[in-house]
Design a protein around this motif. Structure first.
Motif, PDB file in Angstrom:
ATOM      1  N   VAL A 160      35.487 -27.104 -12.183  1.00  0.00           N
ATOM      2  CA  VAL A 160      35.580 -25.762 -12.745  1.00  0.00           C
ATOM      3  C   VAL A 160      36.652 -24.935 -12.037  1.00  0.00           C
ATOM      4  N   ASP A 161      36.755 -25.075 -10.727  1.00  0.00           N
ATOM      5  CA  ASP A 161      37.686 -24.258  -9.954  1.00  0.00           C
ATOM      6  C   ASP A 161      39.112 -24.799  -9.934  1.00  0.00           C
ATOM      7  N   TYR A 162      39.270 -26.141  -9.926  1.00  0.00           N
ATOM      8  CA  TYR A 162      40.576 -26.708  -9.576  1.00  0.00           C
ATOM      9  C   TYR A 162      41.280 -27.511 -10.671  1.00  0.00           C
ATOM     10  N   VAL A 163      40.550 -28.124 -11.575  1.00  0.00           N
ATOM     11  CA  VAL A 163      41.172 -29.087 -12.482  1.00  0.00           C
ATOM     12  C   VAL A 163      42.170 -28.427 -13.423  1.00  0.00           C
ATOM     13  N   PHE A 164      41.784 -27.348 -14.081  1.00  0.00           N
ATOM     14  CA  PHE A 164      42.670 -26.703 -15.043  1.00  0.00           C
ATOM     15  C   PHE A 164      43.940 -26.161 -14.378  1.00  0.00           C
ATOM     16  N   PRO A 165      43.842 -25.400 -13.285  1.00  0.00           N
ATOM     17  CA  PRO A 165      45.072 -24.950 -12.612  1.00  0.00           C
ATOM     18  C   PRO A 165      45.949 -26.108 -12.133  1.00  0.00           C
ATOM     19  N   ALA A 166      45.324 -27.190 -11.618  1.00  0.00           N
ATOM     20  CA  ALA A 166      46.107 -28.336 -11.140  1.00  0.00           C
ATOM     21  C   ALA A 166      46.858 -28.995 -12.290  1.00  0.00           C
ATOM     22  N   GLY A 167      46.236 -29.079 -13.459  1.00  0.00           N
ATOM     23  CA  GLY A 167      46.907 -29.673 -14.610  1.00  0.00           C
ATOM     24  C   GLY A 167      48.100 -28.864 -15.070  1.00  0.00           C
ATOM     25  N   LEU A 168      47.942 -27.537 -15.139  1.00  0.00           N
ATOM     26  CA  LEU A 168      49.054 -26.681 -15.569  1.00  0.00           C
ATOM     27  C   LEU A 168      50.213 -26.727 -14.570  1.00  0.00           C
ATOM     28  N   LEU A 169      49.891 -26.712 -13.282  1.00  0.00           N
ATOM     29  CA  LEU A 169      50.938 -26.760 -12.262  1.00  0.00           C
ATOM     30  C   LEU A 169      51.672 -28.091 -12.284  1.00  0.00           C
TER      31      LEU A 169
END
Length: 417
Positions: free
Chosen positions: A176-185
């Protein structure tokens, strides 16, 4: 050179290039849309709204840091006023100032993000975007559109894979905290690496900041217009402020799925900017090239109307019942996208004729009016009403730029006579 071809053949060349670029943009936006769909089904609208707000801030910051340098280099390289290696030396000079971009973004995102690691990932997003888009613009300046497309699509695919695999296998609190931001970056980091590999070795040392400053200042006209246009990204934070994070999530979901509607107008800009720069020395060829671009734009503006009719039925199927209101938001934004499609090539025509300030004023004024309307409407009716602010802004911009283009072309005709 497109400007020296027979009219029918020149139109075919233009359409072929636009089609190729548009296809890559569509596919890239589809992949990005799938990334958001997977994220939306795995996190709450409030979390999606928080991440989208941070992404919007990073995107605007990257454009502010670039300050029009990328667009200026496209024009200068396409018109052969600068070599590719000289342009890359200027980019390396700007990269040495990256702390000006990175430091405030890290501070802002560490404040907004729900976890420290998330804030760090999102804080690096703006720099990754700048690196990718700068390298991509240099490829386009040399008309290496297919290489630019490969870099972009590869990055989007990596980002999609990170999000899909992460939500499947990572522990729930971590995901919830890390996967989405890591994918966009990761999408922009991979794009930047591939594009720079295509460009090859730099071949020239960074220019001293005093010498590079001449180009920084010259690019400001482009930068002001781009920054004013990027202010549209503030709509999501304003919806969050006026209607809450849940409304921001509903608005952001519709806005992200709307992005593919701009692919034809965006591709017109990517292909048309070098084409106009090449014929800028010949008023007759320039007039022909401008009319050709505007005719194609009129056809491209039909796509958003079709999407507006389908949106209310399609969006809930893609995102689920929790995002049903996003369907209406999407339809309203799509109507505004008709005007947005028309104003992008108009802006390019005015900028190419040397009136960047006029474009900046038109875009800034229109978006200022639209963003104010977005916030007020979000207070009154949440995400659905807020979408009307985008339509207001784009209608103003296309009217302003349309009248300016007509005036400039009439002036040019009088000079030829």
């Amino acid at each position: 050179m497109t400007g020296t071809l027979a009219p029918s053949k020149a139109l075919r060349v233009l359409l072929a290039r636009i089609g190729g670029v548009a296809g890559a943009l569509v596919l890239g936006q589809v992949i990005l849309g799938l990334t958001y769909i997977i994220a939306a089904r795995s996190i709450t609208p409030a979390v999606l709204g928080t991440v989208s707000t941070c992404i919007a801030i990073g995107t605007i910051a990257s454009l502010a840091f670039d300050a029009g340098l990328s667009n200026l280099l496209v024009r200068e390289v396409a018109s052969q006023k600068l070599t590719l290696q000289e342009a890359r030396a200027l980019v390396r000079s700007k990269r040495r100032l990256a702390v000006v971009l990175l430091a405030p973004l890290l501070a802002a995102n560490l404040t907004i993000a729900p976890a420290v690691g998330t804030g760090v990932l999102l804080g690096c997003y703006g720099l990754a975007v700048w690196e990718a888009q700068t390298a991509n613009s240099l490829l386009r300046a040399r008309e290496q559109f297919w290489r630019a497309a490969i870099g972009q699509l590869s990055g989007r695919m990596v980002g999609l894979a990170v999000v899909a695999v992460g939500f499947l296998f990572a522990p729930h609190p971590f995901a919830v905290d890390y996967v989405f931001p890591a994918g966009l970056l990761s999408a922009f980091v991979v794009e930047a690496v591939i594009d720079r590999a295509f460009l090859g070795p730099p071949g020239a040392r960074a220019r001293p900041q005093r010498e590079a400053g001449v180009y920084y200042r010259e690019g400001l006209g482009y930068g002001l217009a781009s920054l004013a246009a990027s202010a549209q990204q503030l709509d999501t934070p304003l919806v969050a402020a006026g209607g809450g994070m849940a409304s921001a999530g509903l608005y952001a979901a519709a806005g992200r799925l709307l992005n593919p509607l701009g692919f034809l107008a965006t591709s017109l800009g990517l292909v048309g900017a070098p084409a106009l720069a090449r014929v800028n020395h010949d008023p007759n060829l320039l007039h022909v090239e401008e009319r050709r671009l505007l005719r194609v734009t009129a056809c491209a503006a039909l796509a958003p109307l079709i999407a507006a009719a389908a949106g209310p039925f399609l969006i809930p199927l893609l995102l689920g019942d929790a995002y049903r209101a996003s369907g209406t938001v999407f339809a309203i934004l799509a109507v505004g996208s008709v005007f947005s499609t028309m104003n992008q090539p108009l802006a390019m025509v005015v900028q190419n004729r040397g009136y960047q300030t006029i474009v900046a004023v038109a875009v800034a004024t229109g978006l200022g009016i639209g963003l104010a309307a977005t916030y007020v409407l979000a207070l009154l009716g949440g995400a659905t009403w807020a979408a009307g602010g985008f339509m207001v802004s784009q209608l103003y911009i296309v009217t302003h730029l349309g009248l300016t283009t007509r005036r400039l072309r009439k002036r040019a005709e009088e000079k030829r006579a």
